[in-house]
Design a protein around this motif. Structure first.
Motif, PDB file in Angstrom:
ATOM      1  N   THR A  26      -0.154  12.863   9.366  1.00 23.62           N
ATOM      2  CA  THR A  26      -1.452  12.242   9.105  1.00 23.62           C
ATOM      3  C   THR A  26      -2.032  11.762  10.428  1.00 23.62           C
ATOM      4  O   THR A  26      -1.319  11.667  11.427  1.00 23.62           O
ATOM      5  N   GLU A  27      -3.312  11.436  10.410  1.00 23.62           N
ATOM      6  CA  GLU A  27      -3.858  10.765  11.576  1.00 23.62           C
ATOM      7  C   GLU A  27      -3.095   9.448  11.740  1.00 23.62           C
ATOM      8  O   GLU A  27      -2.555   8.910  10.768  1.00 23.62           O
ATOM      9  N   PRO A  28      -2.991   8.925  12.943  1.00 25.73           N
ATOM     10  CA  PRO A  28      -2.228   7.688  13.149  1.00 25.73           C
ATOM     11  C   PRO A  28      -2.775   6.542  12.301  1.00 25.73           C
ATOM     12  O   PRO A  28      -3.979   6.403  12.111  1.00 25.73           O
ATOM     13  N   LEU A  29      -1.859   5.740  11.781  1.00 23.25           N
ATOM     14  CA  LEU A  29      -2.200   4.573  10.966  1.00 23.25           C
ATOM     15  C   LEU A  29      -1.889   3.328  11.781  1.00 23.25           C
ATOM     16  O   LEU A  29      -0.792   3.181  12.308  1.00 23.25           O
ATOM     17  N   ASN A  30      -2.837   2.419  11.891  1.00 27.07           N
ATOM     18  CA  ASN A  30      -2.656   1.175  12.627  1.00 27.07           C
ATOM     19  C   ASN A  30      -2.459   0.076  11.585  1.00 27.07           C
ATOM     20  O   ASN A  30      -3.409  -0.370  10.957  1.00 27.07           O
ATOM     21  N   LEU A  31      -1.201  -0.335  11.363  1.00 22.75           N
ATOM     22  CA  LEU A  31      -0.864  -1.265  10.288  1.00 22.75           C
ATOM     23  C   LEU A  31      -0.471  -2.634  10.799  1.00 22.75           C
ATOM     24  O   LEU A  31       0.126  -2.753  11.871  1.00 22.75           O
ATOM     25  N   SER A  32      -0.741  -3.636   9.994  1.00 15.95           N
ATOM     26  CA  SER A  32      -0.273  -4.986  10.273  1.00 15.95           C
ATOM     27  C   SER A  32       1.241  -5.015  10.107  1.00 15.95           C
ATOM     28  O   SER A  32       1.780  -4.493   9.135  1.00 15.95           O
ATOM     29  N   ARG A  33       1.936  -5.620  11.061  1.00 18.13           N
ATOM     30  CA  ARG A  33       3.399  -5.732  10.962  1.00 18.13           C
ATOM     31  C   ARG A  33       3.797  -6.508   9.702  1.00 18.13           C
ATOM     32  O   ARG A  33       4.774  -6.178   9.054  1.00 18.13           O
ATOM     33  N   ARG A  34       3.015  -7.515   9.362  1.00 17.83           N
ATOM     34  CA  ARG A  34       3.303  -8.323   8.171  1.00 17.83           C
ATOM     35  C   ARG A  34       3.168  -7.486   6.908  1.00 17.83           C
ATOM     36  O   ARG A  34       4.010  -7.525   6.028  1.00 17.83           O
ATOM     37  N   LYS A  35       2.083  -6.691   6.833  1.00 14.81           N
ATOM     38  CA  LYS A  35       1.878  -5.832   5.654  1.00 14.81           C
ATOM     39  C   LYS A  35       2.979  -4.783   5.547  1.00 14.81           C
ATOM     40  O   LYS A  35       3.478  -4.500   4.461  1.00 14.81           O
ATOM     41  N   LEU A  36       3.359  -4.217   6.674  1.00  9.52           N
ATOM     42  CA  LEU A  36       4.414  -3.208   6.696  1.00  9.52           C
ATOM     43  C   LEU A  36       5.723  -3.792   6.155  1.00  9.52           C
ATOM     44  O   LEU A  36       6.395  -3.173   5.344  1.00  9.52           O
ATOM     45  N   ALA A  37       6.066  -4.984   6.573  1.00 11.18           N
ATOM     46  CA  ALA A  37       7.306  -5.620   6.124  1.00 11.18           C
ATOM     47  C   ALA A  37       7.270  -5.950   4.634  1.00 11.18           C
ATOM     48  O   ALA A  37       8.309  -5.956   3.973  1.00 11.18           O
ATOM     49  N   LEU A  39       5.547  -4.234   2.247  1.00 13.59           N
ATOM     50  CA  LEU A  39       5.248  -3.092   1.374  1.00 13.59           C
ATOM     51  C   LEU A  39       6.311  -2.921   0.297  1.00 13.59           C
ATOM     52  O   LEU A  39       7.505  -2.991   0.579  1.00 13.59           O
ATOM     53  N   GLU A  40       5.831  -2.707  -0.920  1.00 20.77           N
ATOM     54  CA  GLU A  40       6.730  -2.479  -2.056  1.00 20.77           C
ATOM     55  C   GLU A  40       6.292  -1.231  -2.797  1.00 20.77           C
ATOM     56  O   GLU A  40       5.199  -0.701  -2.581  1.00 20.77           O
TER      57      GLU A  40
END
Length: 155
Positions: A26-37, A39-40
């Motif tokens: 995919t095109e690169p995704l710029n995610l929040s570290r908090r949201k990434l941690a 994720l469910e």
């Protein structure tokens, strides 16, 4: 080989080989570290109103843009143009770069206009990863506001 066998085989190959040879991503995704941690299962990563873009990544470069096309009931990737339209913001201290790994292309010679068929729906089985490796599996879904990646498995 049945779809049931192709999906885990693709996931295994991606886990070991993406980054070493051409891979559809995919095109690169710029995610929040908090949201990434946090994720469910069932959570969405919003991709915006436009259809997501896919590229062939080789090392640090993106030599091809990819479009998915269905022919005779089989989904395949069409190599369209170079990835020069790929612009993205580098992540900062509170954000992290991620991408969805779709398929490893092995040692195939890649040519523009070529259609590469898959024995499964590659948009249903993305392996989501950061520089540290895969963290989830997901699928592309249409939302009321556009498109998203729905988390189907947390790794």
């Amino acid at each position: 080989m049945a779809n049931v066998q192709l999906v885990p085989l693709n996931r295994s190959i991606l886990s070991r080989r993406c980054g070493r040879g051409p891979c559809i991503v995919t095109e690169p995704l710029n995610l929040s570290r908090r949201k990434l941690a946090a994720l469910e299962l069932g959570d969405w990563i919003d991709l915006g109103a436009e259809e997501p873009r896919f590229y062939v990544r080789e090392g640090e470069g993106y030599p091809w843009r990819v479009r998915f096309d269905e022919r005779d009931g089989t989904i395949g990737a069409v190599l369209e143009s170079d990835g020069s339209d790929l612009l993205w913001e580098r992540p900062g201290k509170k954000r992290i770069a991620a991408e969805g790994w779709v398929a490893h292309l092995g040692e195939l010679p890649l040519r523009g206009g070529e259609w590469i068929p898959f024995g499964w729906n590659p948009l249903e089985h993305l392996l989501l990863a950061t520089d540290e490796g895969p963290f989830a599996e997901g699928r592309i879904v249409r939302t009321p506001d556009g498109f998203a990646i729905e988390i189907t498995e947390r790794l």
